[in-house]
Design a protein around this motif. Sequence first.
Motif, PDB file in Angstrom:
ATOM      1  N   VAL A 168     -14.186 -10.798 -14.644  1.00 22.07           N
ATOM      2  CA  VAL A 168     -13.065 -10.992 -13.773  1.00 22.07           C
ATOM      3  C   VAL A 168     -11.707 -10.338 -14.063  1.00 22.07           C
ATOM      4  N   ARG A 169     -11.403 -10.216 -15.246  1.00 19.74           N
ATOM      5  CA  ARG A 169     -10.122  -9.310 -15.195  1.00 19.74           C
ATOM      6  C   ARG A 169     -10.457  -8.034 -14.811  1.00 19.74           C
ATOM      7  N   GLY A 170     -11.636  -7.471 -15.122  1.00 15.60           N
ATOM      8  CA  GLY A 170     -11.851  -6.132 -14.465  1.00 15.60           C
ATOM      9  C   GLY A 170     -11.620  -5.999 -13.049  1.00 15.60           C
ATOM     10  N   LEU A 171     -12.237  -6.879 -12.240  1.00 16.95           N
ATOM     11  CA  LEU A 171     -12.176  -7.039 -10.921  1.00 16.95           C
ATOM     12  C   LEU A 171     -10.324  -7.111 -10.546  1.00 16.95           C
ATOM     13  N   GLU A 172      -9.742  -8.037 -11.105  1.00 20.97           N
ATOM     14  CA  GLU A 172      -8.473  -8.108 -10.904  1.00 20.97           C
ATOM     15  C   GLU A 172      -7.685  -6.860 -11.219  1.00 20.97           C
ATOM     16  N   HIS A 173      -7.878  -6.216 -12.139  1.00 27.80           N
ATOM     17  CA  HIS A 173      -7.296  -4.859 -12.271  1.00 27.80           C
ATOM     18  C   HIS A 173      -7.717  -3.940 -11.440  1.00 27.80           C
ATOM     19  N   LEU A 174      -8.852  -3.746 -10.924  1.00 27.98           N
ATOM     20  CA  LEU A 174      -9.288  -2.837  -9.958  1.00 27.98           C
ATOM     21  C   LEU A 174      -8.528  -3.231  -8.486  1.00 27.98           C
ATOM     22  N   SER A 175      -8.513  -4.550  -8.397  1.00 28.21           N
ATOM     23  CA  SER A 175      -7.690  -5.002  -7.040  1.00 28.21           C
ATOM     24  C   SER A 175      -6.009  -4.543  -7.029  1.00 28.21           C
ATOM     25  N   GLU A 176      -5.617  -4.641  -8.232  1.00 32.33           N
ATOM     26  CA  GLU A 176      -4.298  -4.411  -8.596  1.00 32.33           C
ATOM     27  C   GLU A 176      -3.860  -2.978  -8.217  1.00 32.33           C
ATOM     28  N   LEU A 177      -5.085  -2.135  -8.584  1.00 32.00           N
ATOM     29  CA  LEU A 177      -4.686  -0.817  -8.557  1.00 32.00           C
ATOM     30  C   LEU A 177      -4.976  -0.298  -6.772  1.00 32.00           C
ATOM     31  N   ALA A 178      -5.937  -1.179  -6.149  1.00 27.67           N
ATOM     32  CA  ALA A 178      -6.051  -0.703  -4.859  1.00 27.67           C
ATOM     33  C   ALA A 178      -4.762  -1.227  -3.956  1.00 27.67           C
ATOM     34  N   LEU A 179      -4.259  -2.503  -4.372  1.00 25.26           N
ATOM     35  CA  LEU A 179      -3.095  -2.836  -3.630  1.00 25.26           C
ATOM     36  C   LEU A 179      -1.974  -2.108  -4.088  1.00 25.26           C
ATOM     37  N   ASP A 180      -1.799  -1.778  -5.050  1.00 32.94           N
ATOM     38  CA  ASP A 180      -0.617  -0.616  -5.521  1.00 32.94           C
ATOM     39  C   ASP A 180      -0.763   0.584  -4.260  1.00 32.94           C
ATOM     40  N   GLN A 181      -1.901   1.200  -4.382  1.00 32.38           N
ATOM     41  CA  GLN A 181      -2.169   2.223  -3.461  1.00 32.38           C
ATOM     42  C   GLN A 181      -1.897   1.937  -2.195  1.00 32.38           C
ATOM     43  N   LEU A 182      -2.432   0.797  -1.596  1.00 24.80           N
ATOM     44  CA  LEU A 182      -2.009   0.177  -0.218  1.00 24.80           C
ATOM     45  C   LEU A 182      -0.459   0.204  -0.126  1.00 24.80           C
ATOM     46  N   LYS A 183       0.045  -0.453  -0.995  1.00 26.79           N
ATOM     47  CA  LYS A 183       1.380  -0.760  -0.604  1.00 26.79           C
ATOM     48  C   LYS A 183       2.225   0.636  -0.694  1.00 26.79           C
ATOM     49  N   GLU A 184       1.905   1.442  -1.562  1.00 25.32           N
ATOM     50  CA  GLU A 184       2.709   2.805  -1.852  1.00 25.32           C
ATOM     51  C   GLU A 184       2.635   3.558  -0.287  1.00 25.32           C
TER      52      GLU A 184
END
Length: 245
Positions: free
Chosen positions: A121-137
């Motif tokens: 679960v934490r791994g998926l959360e971390h992965l989604s944080e990376l993807a969201l950071d990319q999207l926001k940027e």
Amino acid sequence: MSEHIVTSYEDELKYIVRRISEMGGQAERMVEQSVLALTRSDWGLAQSVVADDLLLDAAQRELDERAILTIAKRQPMAIDLREIVGAIRISNDLERIGDLAKNIAKRVIAVHDHSQPIQLVRGLEHLSELALDQLKEVLDAYGARDEQRAMAVRENDEQIDAMYTSIFRELLTYMMEDPRNITACTHLLFTAKNIERIGDHATNIAETIYYIKTGDQMEAERPKDDRTTSLLQPGSNLPPAGLEG
């Protein structure tokens, strides 16, 4: 061209840009909420994400229609034409991101009755944080028309690929250790893939920004670090349970 026509044309271009910004914000929220719904088993929030996808689909169709009408009426050239064509491309990527968020949300009910290892679960959360950071940027890069920031987003996609490979490897390990984990882990595999694809669409947007600003296409080969295919080959070595790094 009269001042009235020029002003009207500029308003049409500003409207298209504003709609992209609004769609981007909605896509960000959908991704964030879909992963939150999955990790918290929040079916109500998941249903909200699924409903929001209809709104994003409608926004994409409306933007495409306005963009095509503007091209037909104004016959733009050079950077104006690239702005409109780029907006069509980006709206398509944002619509696909919405679809991926919806797919994640639909997994909530599927995994509700299955225990999910906290590390995954934490791994998926971390992965989604990376993807969201990319999207926001990349959306910020679009707002600023900053092709250098867009190129940095493209380069950073390797981080998402590497994290996805790590989660993929971990999920395979759990399934091999206990067949009772197969159902839940299969849904989590699809979730991880959907998140990784969100990063790919952020990269697509980055490439479109570069095209809008420069008139050139980026090289077809982009940095990739997705090694999941090799993990399915006979004789591949899977690590013991526990996310790498």
